[in-house]
Design a protein around this motif. Sequence first.
Motif, PDB file in Angstrom:
ATOM      1  N   SER A 253     -14.273   8.316  -8.413  1.00 29.64           N
ATOM      2  CA  SER A 253     -13.150   7.977  -7.540  1.00 29.64           C
ATOM      3  C   SER A 253     -13.616   7.982  -6.089  1.00 29.64           C
ATOM      4  N   ILE A 254     -13.226   6.945  -5.362  1.00 29.50           N
ATOM      5  CA  ILE A 254     -13.615   6.787  -3.959  1.00 29.50           C
ATOM      6  C   ILE A 254     -12.348   6.614  -3.133  1.00 29.50           C
ATOM      7  N   ALA A 255     -12.132   7.500  -2.177  1.00 32.32           N
ATOM      8  CA  ALA A 255     -10.954   7.439  -1.323  1.00 32.32           C
ATOM      9  C   ALA A 255     -11.298   6.740  -0.016  1.00 32.32           C
ATOM     10  N   ILE A 256     -10.398   5.868   0.423  1.00 34.29           N
ATOM     11  CA  ILE A 256     -10.562   5.171   1.700  1.00 34.29           C
ATOM     12  C   ILE A 256      -9.574   5.797   2.680  1.00 34.29           C
ATOM     13  N   ALA A 257     -10.084   6.491   3.668  1.00 30.71           N
ATOM     14  CA  ALA A 257      -9.240   7.181   4.645  1.00 30.71           C
ATOM     15  C   ALA A 257      -9.696   6.810   6.044  1.00 30.71           C
ATOM     16  N   GLY A 258      -8.877   7.135   7.025  1.00 33.61           N
ATOM     17  CA  GLY A 258      -9.239   6.838   8.398  1.00 33.61           C
ATOM     18  C   GLY A 258      -8.025   6.760   9.298  1.00 33.61           C
ATOM     19  N   TYR A 259      -8.264   6.424  10.534  1.00 35.24           N
ATOM     20  CA  TYR A 259      -7.215   6.310  11.539  1.00 35.24           C
ATOM     21  C   TYR A 259      -6.314   5.131  11.194  1.00 35.24           C
ATOM     22  N   THR A 260      -5.076   5.217  11.609  1.00 31.18           N
ATOM     23  CA  THR A 260      -4.154   4.120  11.341  1.00 31.18           C
ATOM     24  C   THR A 260      -4.631   2.833  12.006  1.00 31.18           C
ATOM     25  N   ASN A 261      -4.470   1.739  11.302  1.00 34.27           N
ATOM     26  CA  ASN A 261      -4.861   0.408  11.771  1.00 34.27           C
ATOM     27  C   ASN A 261      -6.372   0.265  11.961  1.00 34.27           C
ATOM     28  N   ALA A 262      -7.144   1.063  11.216  1.00 26.79           N
ATOM     29  CA  ALA A 262      -8.600   0.943  11.288  1.00 26.79           C
ATOM     30  C   ALA A 262      -9.125  -0.145  10.361  1.00 26.79           C
ATOM     31  N   GLY A 263      -8.259  -0.667   9.479  1.00 29.69           N
ATOM     32  CA  GLY A 263      -8.669  -1.728   8.570  1.00 29.69           C
ATOM     33  C   GLY A 263      -8.954  -1.238   7.164  1.00 29.69           C
TER      34      GLY A 263
END
Length: 482
Positions: A253-263
């Motif tokens: 499992s790979i989670a994609i996280a980050g700042y809002t509107n980072a793409g």
Amino acid sequence: MTIDDAAPDRATRDHDPSVGDFQLEERSSLRRVVGLSTELQDVNDAEYRKLRLERVVLVGVWTEGTSAQAEAAMAELAQLAETAGSEVCDALIQRRDKPDPATYIGSGKAKTLKDVIVATGADTVICDGELTPGQLIALEKVVNVKVIDRTALILDIFAQHATSREGKAQVSLAQMEYMLPRLRGWGEALSRQAGGRAGSNGGVGLRGPGETKIETDRRRIRERTARLRREIKGMKQARDTKRHRRRATPVPSIAIAGYTNAGKSSLLNRLTGAGVLVQNALFATLDPTTRRAELPDGRVVVFTDTVGFVRHLPTQLVEAFRSTLEEVVDSELLLHVVDGSDTFPLRQIEAVRTVINDVVEEQHAQRPRELVVINKIDAADPVVLTELHHALPDAVFVSAATGQGFDELLERIMEVVASGDTRVTLEIPFTRGDVVARVHAEGAVIAEDHTTDGTRIEVRLPASVAGELGEYRVADQRDGVA
């Protein structure tokens, strides 16, 4: 949630590449009515706090950092305000050691703010910080228009963008928790008595004042909060069951996280071909989306797009979206997406890691491996990209819009996924085609040959799967950790 666990109609729409365009068109069709004034005339009811943003003036207190950082913070607040459906008329920044305890910006600046409101015709003030109930009331008395803070603004955006049942419940819980302490002092009429038969059985000499209106509001909010917590707890149990079911299978499992509107959603679409809604707005994605994908080496993995983070993310939202954030903690790899076109991308990284570390500590979990992905390099300043190369030498630089850098990203993902694999050689009888199919689905096949005894496969497999298939393993000098 996974596609299998979602409702059939939702799953069908998620597979349709046009779903993102449909959601975007549907969301864009919602426009706030222009011309309605929200000037405070009667603030007796708590319901007046429902946001009806139109023309707003932004106010910030600059306590630390450079002037460029302060201006970037106000630019982000303007994006939040526009995402909520308002029009930004003006913005004011004041340099102070700390916010004024009475009016947040001080009495002198409050009078200046009132003059700006009169000149621009604004009807709402948005402060770049979380204000106390006293600060809200004191500032409203001076400017005579509605005042909200950054937390209320973000909660309003979340309320507009939540689509799933769990997402709506989480946002409602966060709003209730934010509203409860701010009921105090909302107009003198909130202390009026209910009177009549309230609080008694009626009758001469038995009628008393009963509950005050503020007590009634508090009681109703507490009751609704308790109900929402029970609902979210039930949803969390269902989510945990699905997560345990996924763990039972060795699919990474790979989670994609980050700042809002980072793409993040654009990255998911590029990696998996999913038709997830993509919009150039803050918090466009609130509900986690899970998609299966096959890496170039044949390994099947699961990508999960999660809710975005933001500077000073309200604690109420972190608590309400705890079950969603657990998707990040339980993943084997975290793709930390960063907006390379932002003026201060390193501050984005710091804000995201702060929230993730808090969740990891609370869950007493092990932090997943992190791969920083610098996105939007096609629109980034070359100077900023050079600084990021020096600050983050292990990061991958990509553009979800053009596909640039995705070959390197996939190579890095395959390296991480295969790092714990065992390299084995299996000889599987022709009668066990199901085992051959499993090997292809759960491992990375290096070589395959057909002999008189069966199918001979050299493959990299997770250690658990290699152990289960030990009966088919043959001695090979190349066997070992991949």
